[in-house]
Design a protein around this motif. Structure first.
Motif, PDB file in Angstrom:
ATOM      1  N   MET A  61      -6.047  37.787 -11.452  1.00 17.98           N
ATOM      2  CA  MET A  61      -6.844  37.494 -12.645  1.00 17.98           C
ATOM      3  C   MET A  61      -6.002  37.107 -13.849  1.00 17.98           C
ATOM      4  O   MET A  61      -6.532  36.883 -14.938  1.00 17.98           O
ATOM      5  N   ASN A  62      -4.696  37.029 -13.689  1.00 17.31           N
ATOM      6  CA  ASN A  62      -3.805  36.622 -14.776  1.00 17.31           C
ATOM      7  C   ASN A  62      -3.888  37.551 -15.987  1.00 17.31           C
ATOM      8  O   ASN A  62      -3.909  37.118 -17.135  1.00 17.31           O
ATOM      9  N   PHE A  63      -4.002  38.843 -15.747  1.00 17.24           N
ATOM     10  CA  PHE A  63      -4.000  39.820 -16.829  1.00 17.24           C
ATOM     11  C   PHE A  63      -2.555  40.100 -17.238  1.00 17.24           C
ATOM     12  O   PHE A  63      -1.974  41.139 -16.951  1.00 17.24           O
ATOM     13  N   THR A  64      -1.928  39.161 -17.937  1.00 10.56           N
ATOM     14  CA  THR A  64      -0.559  39.337 -18.381  1.00 10.56           C
ATOM     15  C   THR A  64      -0.502  39.131 -19.896  1.00 10.56           C
ATOM     16  O   THR A  64      -1.394  38.559 -20.506  1.00 10.56           O
ATOM     17  N   VAL A  65       0.521  39.462 -20.442  1.00  8.02           N
ATOM     18  CA  VAL A  65       0.723  39.331 -21.893  1.00  8.02           C
ATOM     19  C   VAL A  65       1.187  37.941 -22.271  1.00  8.02           C
ATOM     20  O   VAL A  65       0.838  37.421 -23.340  1.00  8.02           O
ATOM     21  N   ALA A  66       1.953  37.326 -21.431  1.00  7.64           N
ATOM     22  CA  ALA A  66       2.561  36.055 -21.797  1.00  7.64           C
ATOM     23  C   ALA A  66       1.710  34.842 -21.462  1.00  7.64           C
ATOM     24  O   ALA A  66       2.085  33.727 -21.796  1.00  7.64           O
ATOM     25  N   SER A  67       0.538  35.016 -20.820  1.00  7.92           N
ATOM     26  CA  SER A  67      -0.292  33.883 -20.437  1.00  7.92           C
ATOM     27  C   SER A  67      -1.723  34.142 -20.884  1.00  7.92           C
ATOM     28  O   SER A  67      -2.116  35.284 -21.133  1.00  7.92           O
ATOM     29  N   PRO A  68      -2.561  33.094 -20.987  1.00 10.89           N
ATOM     30  CA  PRO A  68      -3.951  33.276 -21.424  1.00 10.89           C
ATOM     31  C   PRO A  68      -4.755  34.090 -20.426  1.00 10.89           C
ATOM     32  O   PRO A  68      -4.424  34.177 -19.236  1.00 10.89           O
ATOM     33  N   LEU A  69      -5.830  34.688 -20.950  1.00  8.53           N
ATOM     34  CA  LEU A  69      -6.743  35.458 -20.120  1.00  8.53           C
ATOM     35  C   LEU A  69      -7.779  34.522 -19.504  1.00  8.53           C
ATOM     36  O   LEU A  69      -8.447  33.773 -20.215  1.00  8.53           O
ATOM     37  N   VAL A  70      -7.896  34.555 -18.201  1.00  7.59           N
ATOM     38  CA  VAL A  70      -8.803  33.681 -17.473  1.00  7.59           C
ATOM     39  C   VAL A  70      -9.845  34.541 -16.772  1.00  7.59           C
ATOM     40  O   VAL A  70      -9.499  35.437 -15.990  1.00  7.59           O
ATOM     41  N   VAL A  71     -11.126  34.291 -17.077  1.00 11.35           N
ATOM     42  CA  VAL A  71     -12.241  34.963 -16.414  1.00 11.35           C
ATOM     43  C   VAL A  71     -12.997  33.894 -15.639  1.00 11.35           C
ATOM     44  O   VAL A  71     -13.520  32.944 -16.231  1.00 11.35           O
ATOM     45  N   TRP A  72     -13.087  34.048 -14.345  1.00 10.44           N
ATOM     46  CA  TRP A  72     -13.634  33.013 -13.479  1.00 10.44           C
ATOM     47  C   TRP A  72     -14.853  33.541 -12.746  1.00 10.44           C
ATOM     48  O   TRP A  72     -14.893  34.704 -12.324  1.00 10.44           O
ATOM     49  N   SER A  73     -15.868  32.685 -12.629  1.00 11.04           N
ATOM     50  CA  SER A  73     -17.089  33.062 -11.915  1.00 11.04           C
ATOM     51  C   SER A  73     -17.743  31.817 -11.360  1.00 11.04           C
ATOM     52  O   SER A  73     -17.653  30.738 -11.946  1.00 11.04           O
ATOM     53  N   ASP A  74     -18.435  31.978 -10.206  1.00 12.30           N
ATOM     54  CA  ASP A  74     -19.178  30.863  -9.625  1.00 12.30           C
ATOM     55  C   ASP A  74     -20.409  30.523 -10.436  1.00 12.30           C
ATOM     56  O   ASP A  74     -20.919  29.406 -10.366  1.00 12.30           O
ATOM     57  N   ARG A  75     -20.925  31.467 -11.242  1.00  7.83           N
ATOM     58  CA  ARG A  75     -22.123  31.252 -12.029  1.00  7.83           C
ATOM     59  C   ARG A  75     -21.790  31.452 -13.508  1.00  7.83           C
ATOM     60  O   ARG A  75     -20.808  30.930 -14.002  1.00  7.83           O
ATOM     61  N   ASN A  76     -22.622  32.218 -14.201  1.00 10.69           N
ATOM     62  CA  ASN A  76     -22.423  32.427 -15.623  1.00 10.69           C
ATOM     63  C   ASN A  76     -21.439  33.565 -15.872  1.00 10.69           C
ATOM     64  O   ASN A  76     -21.314  34.497 -15.078  1.00 10.69           O
ATOM     65  N   VAL A  77     -20.782  33.495 -17.029  1.00  8.51           N
ATOM     66  CA  VAL A  77     -19.941  34.580 -17.536  1.00  8.51           C
ATOM     67  C   VAL A  77     -20.565  35.050 -18.844  1.00  8.51           C
ATOM     68  O   VAL A  77     -20.691  34.283 -19.795  1.00  8.51           O
ATOM     69  N   THR A  78     -20.990  36.297 -18.902  1.00  7.68           N
ATOM     70  CA  THR A  78     -21.713  36.834 -20.041  1.00  7.68           C
ATOM     71  C   THR A  78     -20.946  38.004 -20.634  1.00  7.68           C
ATOM     72  O   THR A  78     -20.505  38.902 -19.900  1.00  7.68           O
ATOM     73  N   VAL A  79     -20.799  37.994 -21.950  1.00 15.55           N
ATOM     74  CA  VAL A  79     -20.156  39.082 -22.696  1.00 15.55           C
ATOM     75  C   VAL A  79     -21.196  39.647 -23.651  1.00 15.55           C
ATOM     76  O   VAL A  79     -21.753  38.914 -24.474  1.00 15.55           O
ATOM     77  N   ASN A  80     -21.465  40.951 -23.544  1.00 14.74           N
ATOM     78  CA  ASN A  80     -22.469  41.618 -24.368  1.00 14.74           C
ATOM     79  C   ASN A  80     -21.815  42.584 -25.334  1.00 14.74           C
ATOM     80  O   ASN A  80     -20.777  43.183 -25.036  1.00 14.74           O
ATOM     81  N   ALA A  81     -22.432  42.719 -26.497  1.00 12.03           N
ATOM     82  CA  ALA A  81     -22.022  43.696 -27.506  1.00 12.03           C
ATOM     83  C   ALA A  81     -23.220  44.577 -27.828  1.00 12.03           C
ATOM     84  O   ALA A  81     -24.319  44.069 -28.080  1.00 12.03           O
ATOM     85  N   ARG A  82     -23.010  45.903 -27.848  1.00 13.58           N
ATOM     86  CA  ARG A  82     -24.095  46.851 -28.097  1.00 13.58           C
ATOM     87  C   ARG A  82     -23.686  47.825 -29.194  1.00 13.58           C
ATOM     88  O   ARG A  82     -22.508  48.055 -29.433  1.00 13.58           O
ATOM     89  N   ASN A  83     -24.710  48.397 -29.844  1.00 16.01           N
ATOM     90  CA  ASN A  83     -24.463  49.378 -30.892  1.00 16.01           C
ATOM     91  C   ASN A  83     -24.400  50.776 -30.301  1.00 16.01           C
ATOM     92  O   ASN A  83     -24.360  50.960 -29.074  1.00 16.01           O
ATOM     93  N   ASP A  84     -24.395  51.779 -31.174  1.00 16.42           N
ATOM     94  CA  ASP A  84     -24.285  53.164 -30.709  1.00 16.42           C
ATOM     95  C   ASP A  84     -25.496  53.606 -29.907  1.00 16.42           C
ATOM     96  O   ASP A  84     -25.397  54.500 -29.056  1.00 16.42           O
ATOM     97  N   GLN A  85     -26.660  53.028 -30.180  1.00 17.97           N
ATOM     98  CA  GLN A  85     -27.868  53.375 -29.438  1.00 17.97           C
ATOM     99  C   GLN A  85     -28.028  52.592 -28.135  1.00 17.97           C
ATOM    100  O   GLN A  85     -29.019  52.744 -27.436  1.00 17.97           O
ATOM    101  N   GLY A  86     -27.057  51.741 -27.825  1.00 21.35           N
ATOM    102  CA  GLY A  86     -27.128  50.961 -26.607  1.00 21.35           C
ATOM    103  C   GLY A  86     -27.927  49.688 -26.719  1.00 21.35           C
ATOM    104  O   GLY A  86     -28.146  48.999 -25.714  1.00 21.35           O
ATOM    105  N   GLN A  87     -28.372  49.328 -27.921  1.00 19.49           N
ATOM    106  CA  GLN A  87     -29.148  48.112 -28.117  1.00 19.49           C
ATOM    107  C   GLN A  87     -28.237  46.894 -28.163  1.00 19.49           C
ATOM    108  O   GLN A  87     -27.138  46.957 -28.708  1.00 19.49           O
ATOM    109  N   LEU A  88     -28.724  45.789 -27.604  1.00 23.41           N
ATOM    110  CA  LEU A  88     -27.939  44.553 -27.555  1.00 23.41           C
ATOM    111  C   LEU A  88     -27.899  43.912 -28.938  1.00 23.41           C
ATOM    112  O   LEU A  88     -28.929  43.592 -29.524  1.00 23.41           O
TER     113      LEU A  88
END
Length: 265
Positions: A61-88
């Motif tokens: 997954m190229n989780f190194t310090v000296a190279s960019p972070l690459v997240v790969w998927s055959d479909r969508n890649v989704t990043v979610n942020a939630r509050n303390d109550q778990g709400q999106l």
């Protein structure tokens, strides 16, 4: 037995000492010892396998310090942020056809983080760059009004403001300035071109002001057909309603408010 008799008996050795005949061994023996060794060996093997899998995932997954972070998927890649109550509260989805961001406010900052280059919320879109460049062949299309202090084309390109099916209106409380520093200024319309000043004047300042052949010819009669064909000098006339027309120039003014051009609706 009183205290003195107890002391005497103790000195004479007649008191019997307690005896410990049973011996209890301490430790693990037999199947318990073998089970403990097997369990410790199994834990060691699991730790080694986990360490090997972690190193493999980091490498793949190229989780190194000296190279960019690459997240790969055959479909969508989704990043979610939630509050303390778990709400999106925010979501970023990268799909095969589009990139979608769902949040209250979307911002793009400069490299040093000192300036907002682009921001979007429910009420407005703000562009913080010095220049907004549209490279499409059709230019920029706006469904409603546009407010800007300056519109300028590139040095090698023409600036064109066009409304194909509706009216083009430029308004400002302290005036609108249209300047062509090194070229010509052209205004074309299908019907009426209206220059209106409610409190001031319309001032045309140029070395030569030319009006093309699109102006109608007034004070015309069939008897003067041959003379009008030889006419080369015309007088610019204006009707009471603001219409302009040409009239053959003579020794005196040939402009009349009752001209056929002025009587047209």
């Amino acid at each position: 037995m009183n205290e003195e008799q107890y002391v005497l008996e103790a000195q004479s050795g007649h008191l019997q000492q307690p005896r410990c005949d049973a011996v209890y061994p301490v430790g693990l023996y037999g199947w318990r010892k073998r089970f403990l060794y097997f369990f410790l060996s199994l834990l060691l093997v699991i730790m080694i396998v986990n360490l090997a899998l972690t190193v493999w995932i980091v490498k793949v997954m190229n989780f190194t310090v000296a190279s960019p972070l690459v997240v790969w998927s055959d479909r969508n890649v989704t990043v979610n942020a939630r509050n303390d109550q778990g709400q999106l509260t925010g979501q970023l989805t990268v799909g095969p056809d589009s990139v979608e961001a769902q949040c209250q406010r979307f911002e793009v900052w400069s490299r040093d983080g000192g300036k907002v280059l682009f921001s979007v919320d429910e009420k407005k879109i703000s562009v913080g760059t010095d220049t907004v460049r549209v490279t499409g062949s059709d230019g920029g299309v706006f469904g409603h009004s546009v407010e800007t202090p300056h519109i300028q084309a590139d040095a090698s390109q023409d600036l064109k403001l066009e409304s194909p099916t509706r009216t083009l209106t430029m308004e400002a409380p302290r005036g609108v300035e249209v300047t062509a520093a090194r070229g010509k200024l052209k205004a074309t319309c299908r019907k009426d071109l209206e220059l209106q000043s409610t409190e001031g004047e319309i001032f045309l300042d140029a070395n030569t002001i030319r009006l093309g052949s699109f102006l109608p010819l007034g004070v015309y009669s069939p008897s003067s057909d041959a003379a009008s064909q030889k006419q080369t000098v015309y007088e610019l006339c204006i009707c009471p309603n603001g219409k302009l027309y040409l009239s053959p120039a003579g020794s005196s003014s040939s402009c009349y408010s009752t001209s056929n051009v002025c009587l047209w609706n």
